[in-house]
Design a protein around this motif. Structure first.
Motif, PDB file in Angstrom:
ATOM      1  N   TYR A 210      53.769  33.085  53.508  1.00 23.12           N
ATOM      2  CA  TYR A 210      52.711  32.651  52.602  1.00 23.12           C
ATOM      3  C   TYR A 210      51.396  33.418  52.794  1.00 23.12           C
ATOM      4  O   TYR A 210      50.457  33.222  52.036  1.00 23.12           O
ATOM      5  N   GLN A 211      51.334  34.260  53.798  1.00 25.32           N
ATOM      6  CA  GLN A 211      50.062  34.871  54.191  1.00 25.32           C
ATOM      7  C   GLN A 211      49.705  36.099  53.338  1.00 25.32           C
ATOM      8  O   GLN A 211      50.588  36.763  52.788  1.00 25.32           O
ATOM      9  N   PRO A 212      48.402  36.407  53.228  1.00 24.28           N
ATOM     10  CA  PRO A 212      47.954  37.537  52.408  1.00 24.28           C
ATOM     11  C   PRO A 212      48.544  38.879  52.824  1.00 24.28           C
ATOM     12  O   PRO A 212      48.667  39.780  51.993  1.00 24.28           O
ATOM     13  N   ALA A 213      48.900  39.026  54.095  1.00 19.38           N
ATOM     14  CA  ALA A 213      49.454  40.296  54.572  1.00 19.38           C
ATOM     15  C   ALA A 213      50.709  40.690  53.801  1.00 19.38           C
ATOM     16  O   ALA A 213      50.993  41.888  53.647  1.00 19.38           O
ATOM     17  N   VAL A 214      51.454  39.706  53.319  1.00 23.21           N
ATOM     18  CA  VAL A 214      52.698  39.995  52.585  1.00 23.21           C
ATOM     19  C   VAL A 214      52.387  40.827  51.348  1.00 23.21           C
ATOM     20  O   VAL A 214      53.005  41.878  51.099  1.00 23.21           O
ATOM     21  N   GLY A 215      51.426  40.367  50.559  1.00 24.02           N
ATOM     22  CA  GLY A 215      51.060  41.097  49.354  1.00 24.02           C
ATOM     23  C   GLY A 215      50.472  42.460  49.654  1.00 24.02           C
ATOM     24  O   GLY A 215      50.736  43.442  48.940  1.00 24.02           O
ATOM     25  N   ILE A 216      49.679  42.551  50.723  1.00 26.78           N
ATOM     26  CA  ILE A 216      49.067  43.829  51.103  1.00 26.78           C
ATOM     27  C   ILE A 216      50.144  44.860  51.431  1.00 26.78           C
ATOM     28  O   ILE A 216      50.127  46.002  50.940  1.00 26.78           O
ATOM     29  N   VAL A 217      51.108  44.466  52.263  1.00 29.17           N
ATOM     30  CA  VAL A 217      52.171  45.396  52.674  1.00 29.17           C
ATOM     31  C   VAL A 217      53.056  45.758  51.487  1.00 29.17           C
ATOM     32  O   VAL A 217      53.410  46.935  51.295  1.00 29.17           O
TER      33      VAL A 217
END
Length: 325
Positions: free
Chosen positions: A124-131
């Motif tokens: 659920y964390q923003p890092a997922v979308g960034i990567v």
């Protein structure tokens, strides 16, 4: 969204801290097998209601979401009770003890039309979308290799050593490594293999897993409850790589170009604990009338559990719940 917390351990405390930092959600109730424990927890974390049983919390009409924060060996019964009562649930990872229990709960949720989600917080964390965006933009060329390690020196904690508590590193830590690979590269798995070092009680203390994907990716994953790991994830491509500083709670993604030349470091937004994203995702899903969160679909929760069942079978790591395994 008024959240009822089942359990009073450290993970329940983390949930309470998180909810106390949100305006859209409230740590409204806590349930324990002991009223005294529940009342002490409620007083410490400014929680309105304290219940001396899980059933009492589930029966509270003002609870909008039940957060199951007990050990994964004890998720099945309380989740089933909550779903039968029509209560939406967010259940800590590992979701259940095995795939059979998982399928039963997912089927029940769909049958009763009640929202159900797995609290694998990294999804659920923003890092997922960034990567994902960095990969999609071609910043590292064509991805070819993923490596990820997660290790903590846990001593002889009962939840790691005891089969009746679904012990071992796989369900506690390896689940994060598997999700790290799957949330960026969901292609079909052509082959999966692994090995482990066991405790005297027959639980996997340290393990290694290798996945070959249909898109040509190879994933090397390790997890351990017996050592201090670097907890780093690396996604290597034909033109560079991404280094994720902590696969369990990413704070920084470093982008390197050809010949490992440094390009930039991207930091994630400041967080309360990192748990807030799963609660907010559940809230949004409930507002939208969904039965599962967009970030962690039911099919993926079941698939990850099936992968772990297969690995445990290969390693002969068994729990009392594995009657038909």
């Amino acid at each position: 969204m008024r959240v009822g917390i089942i359990g009073t351990g450290w993970i329940a405390e983390k949930a309470a801290i998180t909810l106390n930092g949100l305006t859209e959600c409230e740590a409204y109730a806590v349930g324990s097998r002991s009223r005294e424990t529940a009342e002490a927890f409620a007083a410490k974390w400014n929680i309105t209601k304290a219940y001396g049983s899980y059933s009492e919390l589930i029966a509270d009409p003002d609870v909008d979401l039940v957060y199951v924060g007990t050990p994964h060996s004890h998720h099945y019964d309380v989740t089933r009770e909550a779903l039968l009562a029509g209560k939406p649930c967010l259940v800590e990872k590992a979701f259940m003890a095995n795939a059979q229990q998982t399928k039963e709960m997912l089927d029940l949720a769909h049958e009763r039309k009640v929202f159900l989600a797995e609290a694998i917080w990294t999804r659920y964390q923003p890092a997922v979308g960034i990567v994902r965006n960095l990969i999609a933009e071609g910043r590292i060329g064509q991805p070819r290799l993923l490596t990820a390690t997660l290790g903590y020196s846990m001593g002889d904690k009962p939840r790691i050593m005891r089969p009746d508590l679904c012990g071992g590193a796989l369900l506690d830590l390896g689940v994060y490594a598997l999700n790290f690979a799957r949330m960026f590269f969901p292609a079909d798995i052509v082959s999966i293999d692994g090995t482990c070092v066991k405790s005297a009680t027959g639980m996997d203390l340290t393990n290694a897993m290798t996945l070959v994907l249909a898109d040509g990716m190879l994933c090397n994953l390790q997890s351990s409850a017996a050592c201090v790991g670097d907890n780093i994830g690396v996604i290597a491509g034909t033109e560079g790589n991404l280094i994720i500083d902590n696969i369990n709670n990413p704070q920084a993604i470093t982008v390197n170009g050809p010949d490992r030349t440094y390009v930039e470091t991207i930091r994630v937004p400041q967080q309360i604990t990192g748990y807030e994203y799963q609660f907010l995702a559940c809230r949004q899903a409930l507002v939208d009338g969904l039965l599962e969160p967009r970030e962690m679909p039911h099919a993926e929760t079941l698939y990850i559990m099936q992968l772990m069942d297969g690995l445990r079978k290969k390693w002969n790591v068994r729990y009392p719940m594995d009657a038909n395994y």
